[in-house]
Write a protein that holds these residues in place. Structure first.
Motif, mmCIF file in Angstrom:
data_model
loop_
_atom_site.group_PDB
_atom_site.id
_atom_site.type_symbol
_atom_site.label_atom_id
_atom_site.label_comp_id
_atom_site.label_asym_id
_atom_site.label_seq_id
_atom_site.Cartn_x
_atom_site.Cartn_y
_atom_site.Cartn_z
ATOM 1 N N GLN A 122 1.185 -1.396 -0.091
ATOM 2 C CA GLN A 122 -0.015 -0.070 0.133
ATOM 3 C C GLN A 122 1.018 1.218 0.108
ATOM 4 O O GLN A 122 0.456 2.368 -0.413
ATOM 5 C CB GLN A 122 -1.606 0.280 0.831
ATOM 6 C CG GLN A 122 -1.514 -1.512 0.822
ATOM 7 C CD GLN A 122 -2.562 -1.154 -0.394
ATOM 8 O OE1 GLN A 122 -3.134 -0.410 -0.319
ATOM 9 N NE2 GLN A 122 -2.434 -2.247 -0.409
ATOM 10 N N GLN A 123 2.110 1.253 0.977
ATOM 11 C CA GLN A 123 2.642 2.600 0.666
ATOM 12 C C GLN A 123 3.832 2.837 -0.324
ATOM 13 O O GLN A 123 3.729 3.705 -1.226
ATOM 14 C CB GLN A 123 3.616 2.430 2.072
ATOM 15 C CG GLN A 123 3.059 1.900 2.978
ATOM 16 C CD GLN A 123 4.460 1.133 4.381
ATOM 17 O OE1 GLN A 123 5.257 1.016 4.097
ATOM 18 N NE2 GLN A 123 4.075 1.376 5.807
ATOM 19 N N ASN A 124 3.832 1.836 -1.527
ATOM 20 C CA ASN A 124 4.560 1.788 -2.799
ATOM 21 C C ASN A 124 3.137 2.093 -3.568
ATOM 22 O O ASN A 124 3.652 2.893 -4.600
ATOM 23 C CB ASN A 124 5.161 0.197 -2.909
ATOM 24 C CG ASN A 124 6.476 -0.034 -2.561
ATOM 25 O OD1 ASN A 124 6.997 0.367 -1.524
ATOM 26 N ND2 ASN A 124 6.679 -1.346 -2.106
ATOM 27 N N ARG A 125 2.614 1.902 -3.447
ATOM 28 C CA ARG A 125 1.231 1.870 -4.407
ATOM 29 C C ARG A 125 0.902 3.832 -4.386
ATOM 30 O O ARG A 125 0.926 4.366 -5.233
ATOM 31 C CB ARG A 125 -0.355 1.531 -3.970
ATOM 32 C CG ARG A 125 0.156 -0.006 -4.558
ATOM 33 C CD ARG A 125 -1.436 -0.219 -4.279
ATOM 34 N NE ARG A 125 -2.506 -0.022 -5.125
ATOM 35 C CZ ARG A 125 -3.610 0.301 -4.706
ATOM 36 N NH1 ARG A 125 -3.905 0.037 -3.385
ATOM 37 N NH2 ARG A 125 -4.421 1.294 -5.711
ATOM 38 N N SER A 254 -15.196 0.807 -5.695
ATOM 39 C CA SER A 254 -16.731 2.368 -6.001
ATOM 40 C C SER A 254 -15.508 3.165 -7.328
ATOM 41 O O SER A 254 -14.225 3.462 -7.428
ATOM 42 C CB SER A 254 -16.546 2.993 -4.798
ATOM 43 O OG SER A 254 -17.666 4.175 -5.796
ATOM 44 N N PRO A 255 -16.246 2.936 -9.287
ATOM 45 C CA PRO A 255 -15.666 4.251 -9.905
ATOM 46 C C PRO A 255 -15.735 5.545 -9.528
ATOM 47 O O PRO A 255 -15.442 6.373 -10.052
ATOM 48 C CB PRO A 255 -16.820 3.825 -11.386
ATOM 49 C CG PRO A 255 -18.732 3.203 -9.887
ATOM 50 C CD PRO A 255 -17.622 2.699 -8.726
ATOM 51 N N ASP A 256 -16.710 5.897 -7.900
ATOM 52 C CA ASP A 256 -16.099 6.820 -7.926
ATOM 53 C C ASP A 256 -15.179 7.870 -7.916
ATOM 54 O O ASP A 256 -15.100 9.034 -6.554
ATOM 55 C CB ASP A 256 -16.967 7.661 -6.827
ATOM 56 C CG ASP A 256 -18.877 7.394 -6.839
ATOM 57 O OD1 ASP A 256 -19.068 7.515 -8.118
ATOM 58 O OD2 ASP A 256 -19.352 6.625 -5.893
ATOM 59 N N TYR A 257 -13.804 7.322 -7.468
ATOM 60 C CA TYR A 257 -12.652 7.851 -6.931
ATOM 61 C C TYR A 257 -11.777 6.842 -8.226
ATOM 62 O O TYR A 257 -11.583 6.023 -8.895
ATOM 63 C CB TYR A 257 -12.100 6.922 -5.540
ATOM 64 C CG TYR A 257 -13.383 6.867 -4.635
ATOM 65 C CD1 TYR A 257 -13.325 7.983 -3.942
ATOM 66 C CD2 TYR A 257 -14.344 5.718 -5.112
ATOM 67 C CE1 TYR A 257 -14.085 8.145 -2.710
ATOM 68 C CE2 TYR A 257 -14.963 6.110 -3.437
ATOM 69 C CZ TYR A 257 -15.797 7.207 -3.075
ATOM 70 O OH TYR A 257 -16.629 7.257 -1.848
ATOM 71 N N LEU A 258 -10.414 8.252 -8.197
ATOM 72 C CA LEU A 258 -9.554 7.816 -8.803
ATOM 73 C C LEU A 258 -8.559 6.759 -8.707
ATOM 74 O O LEU A 258 -8.205 5.862 -9.596
ATOM 75 C CB LEU A 258 -8.319 9.008 -8.947
ATOM 76 C CG LEU A 258 -9.292 10.934 -9.554
ATOM 77 C CD1 LEU A 258 -8.541 11.058 -9.431
ATOM 78 C CD2 LEU A 258 -8.589 10.026 -10.836
ATOM 79 N N ALA A 259 -8.593 6.595 -6.980
ATOM 80 C CA ALA A 259 -7.772 5.741 -6.385
ATOM 81 C C ALA A 259 -8.502 5.005 -5.575
ATOM 82 O O ALA A 259 -8.775 5.838 -4.738
ATOM 83 C CB ALA A 259 -6.312 5.536 -6.695
ATOM 84 N N ALA A 260 -7.754 4.194 -4.837
ATOM 85 C CA ALA A 260 -8.148 3.475 -3.600
ATOM 86 C C ALA A 260 -7.226 2.707 -2.690
ATOM 87 O O ALA A 260 -6.932 1.579 -3.554
ATOM 88 C CB ALA A 260 -9.975 2.883 -3.399
ATOM 89 N N PHE A 261 -7.243 3.264 -1.997
ATOM 90 C CA PHE A 261 -5.820 2.701 -0.514
ATOM 91 C C PHE A 261 -5.788 1.488 -0.449
ATOM 92 O O PHE A 261 -7.200 2.692 0.751
ATOM 93 C CB PHE A 261 -4.465 3.901 -0.673
ATOM 94 C CG PHE A 261 -4.107 4.125 -1.482
ATOM 95 C CD1 PHE A 261 -3.194 3.421 -2.832
ATOM 96 C CD2 PHE A 261 -5.015 5.489 -1.742
ATOM 97 C CE1 PHE A 261 -2.787 4.042 -4.664
ATOM 98 C CE2 PHE A 261 -4.711 5.854 -3.803
ATOM 99 C CZ PHE A 261 -3.704 5.647 -4.248
ATOM 100 N N TYR A 262 -5.745 0.803 0.548
ATOM 101 C CA TYR A 262 -6.222 0.049 1.673
ATOM 102 C C TYR A 262 -5.274 0.169 3.350
ATOM 103 O O TYR A 262 -3.925 0.157 3.284
ATOM 104 C CB TYR A 262 -6.576 -1.540 1.557
ATOM 105 C CG TYR A 262 -7.009 -1.371 0.387
ATOM 106 C CD1 TYR A 262 -8.376 -0.864 -0.432
ATOM 107 C CD2 TYR A 262 -6.547 -1.477 -0.895
ATOM 108 C CE1 TYR A 262 -9.226 -0.327 -1.516
ATOM 109 C CE2 TYR A 262 -7.680 -2.205 -1.952
ATOM 110 C CZ TYR A 262 -8.308 -1.394 -2.475
ATOM 111 O OH TYR A 262 -9.048 -1.472 -3.377
ATOM 112 N N MET A 263 -6.366 0.022 3.932
ATOM 113 C CA MET A 263 -5.962 -0.665 5.041
ATOM 114 C C MET A 263 -6.052 -1.346 6.010
ATOM 115 O O MET A 263 -7.479 -2.203 5.289
ATOM 116 C CB MET A 263 -6.205 0.705 6.796
ATOM 117 C CG MET A 263 -7.723 1.293 6.563
ATOM 118 S SD MET A 263 -7.332 2.723 7.555
ATOM 119 C CE MET A 263 -6.938 2.502 8.990
#
Length: 526
Positions: A122-125, A254-263
């Protein structure tokens, strides 16, 4: 074998209760005071020093505190935690925020996933995404670069990241690392979002929605507020927003976001500044390399906390003395007083970290505890606080232990010499003077001008507020809170106390209410 026992069942704690209190005025006056200042300190990570000369302990009490640490198995419990034990008993979860900044023990694998690898991924993304925003590969729908970042979140999704951003803002400007200005929306009060949006060039802003569950009422309400503002500007919100959430939340795909990052569920909100929650906004604002330095400092702080000798472990020692002050001397509050404007919001973050973690009246097994836990945390930067609440601290009827934080150098080092000293020298002179004034006091026949002294304090001294130093400082307090939770035998990693009010608020909004709740709703014209 790990034993989770209440504090009052430990023989070393009962011995501590019988110890002779230290007369701070006596031991901190004259040569004995100078000797203590030199001897009562321990090195910390990132070049910090924890000096506890003005805390109410002596060699005998420190010996008993060492025995307490061993009897309470503090090091063993920390080792269990970072090796993946289910330490969060209330929610039956692991506690893995340490893994976001390093590997302290063995691999932690959950459902076939190596969690350290997951957090690094996730940090790399985030780093890749931030780099693409900075070099213009990721742009707004008009093909223009983003110039601002706005984080939408509340509680741990706001307090920690906001405090960290403000701590590094001036440092970044001086060192050519200020890439995007950051703003934060947290309060569901519409005035909060309105004020931020009025101060931001919305067309060139990228918004970070932070909600682990994807269902946080205040955060989703503010998201709608922002989306409405974007639409009014003729902009597509999906081209201006990213999400930080869990992989199972409704925001994840969701298509409402450019990207999603996870915890994930193993990172509590108040412990999430070193996860994607802090990583996205800090990497966008200052660059991934600065966030990496921040993580490095936190990792150094965690490593220091693994030291098994309490007298060489600043986090454990700080925690032990704090429990002595709380449970033997009976002091209910601690003031956190950073003599650094950069840390202006650091006490606010520590309020949540400490009070949400250890503000518990039952132990890990759901049984009432017969002793005090937690402490009230408050604070302001020096010297502002000196002209605010220090009157009560010096001469009030309650004794409040003090946690000073000081730095040898300012961030900007752009100073002036006035009347023979620089501003930074005046700042440092004030913190040194306050420690002695609080501990030693001053006798005066006019009782209105008499200072009894005996007010305990410690000071953490560092070179300068840098990303690495900030990470180490954050880890110190996170681990101090953890060790105190172990001593009190409470679960420091859930927060049921925030749930009841949320549930009742939903009832009000749904019209499902009666009695006092209905009357208060009527009073507020809901």
């Amino acid at each position: 074998m790990i034993n989770w026992n209440n504090l009052d069942t430990l023989a070393s704690f009962r011995e501590l209760q019988q110890s002779t209190p230290v007369d701070l005025v006596d031991v901190m006056t004259g040569e004995s005071g100078a000797k203590r200042v030199k001897e009562y300190q321990v090195p910390m990570a990132a070049g910090f020093v924890f000096n506890y000369a003005a805390r109410p302990v002596d060699d005998d009490i420190l010996k008993t505190l060492t025995a307490l640490a061993n009897e309470a198995q503090l090091s063993d419990k920390f080792e269990e935690l970072y090796n993946g034990a289910v330490v969060n008993t209330g929610e039956k979860r692991l506690v893995l925020h340490h893994l976001t900044r390093g590997q302290l023990g063995k691999d932690v694998v959950v459902d076939g996933v190596n969690k350290r690898d997951f957090y690094v991924e996730q940090q790399n993304r985030i780093a890749d995404f931030a780099d693409k925003v900075h070099n213009g590969e990721i742009v707004n729908e008009k093909g223009e670069k983003f110039t601002s970042v706005v984080q939408i979140g509340i509680g741990g999704s706001d307090l920690g990241p906001r405090a960290m951003y403000l701590s590094l803002e001036n440092w970044a400007k001086k060192n050519g690392k200020f890439l995007m200005d950051a703003h934060f929306i947290s309060n569901v009060d519409p005035d909060d979002a309105s004020a931020v949006l009025a101060d931001v060039d919305v067309a060139h802003a990228i918004f970070i929605l932070v909600s682990k569950s994807g269902t946080t009422l205040e955060t989703l309400t503010n998201q709608s507020f922002v989306m409405d503002a974007l639409k009014k500007e003729g902009l597509n919100p999906a081209k201006h927003m990213i999400a930080v959430t869990s992989e199972t939340s409704p925001l994840a795909k969701s298509p409402d976001y450019l990207a999603a990052f996870y915890m994930d569920d193993y990172i509590g909100g108040r412990y999430s500044s070193t996860s994607a929650v802090g990583g996205a906004v800090l990497s966008l604002a200052f660059g991934p390399d600065v966030f990496a330095e921040f993580l490095k400092g936190a990792a150094e702080g965690d490593k220091a906390a693994t030291e098994r000798d309490p007298m060489k472990n600043p986090e454990m020692l700080d925690a032990l003395i704090g429990v002595y002050e709380r449970n033997v001397l009976g002091y209910p509050c601690t003031a956190v007083l950073p003599y650094s404007q950069a840390l202006s919001r650091f006490p606010a973050h520590l309020q949540q970290l400490d009070m949400e973690s250890n503000g518990k009246s039952v132990n890990r097994f759901g049984e009432p505890v017969p002793y005090k836990t937690g402490q009230i945390i408050f604070g302001e930067p020096g010297t502002n606080g000196q002209h605010s609440f220090y009157q009560l601290l010096h001469q009030g009827t309650d004794i409040v232990p003090l946690q000073f934080i000081g730095f040898k150098k300012s961030q900007l080092e752009n100073d002036v010499n006035i009347e023979g000293s620089t501003s930074q020298q005046k700042l440092k002179a004030n913190v040194a003077a306050q420690i002695v004034a609080f501990s030693c006091g001053k006798t005066d026949k006019n009782l209105n001008k008499n200072f009894k002294g005996g007010r305990p304090s410690s000071i953490i001294v560092g070179e300068q507020v840098t990303p690495e130093a900030l990470g180490a400082l954050l880890a110190h307090f996170e681990n101090k809170v953890m060790f105190q939770g172990f001593l009190w035998n409470v679960n420091s990693f859930d927060q049921e106390g925030v749930q009841l009010g949320k549930t009742l608020a939903k009832k009000v909004l749904a019209g499902d209410m009666s009695d006092a709740l209905k009357e208060y709703a009527s009073l507020l014209e809901i």
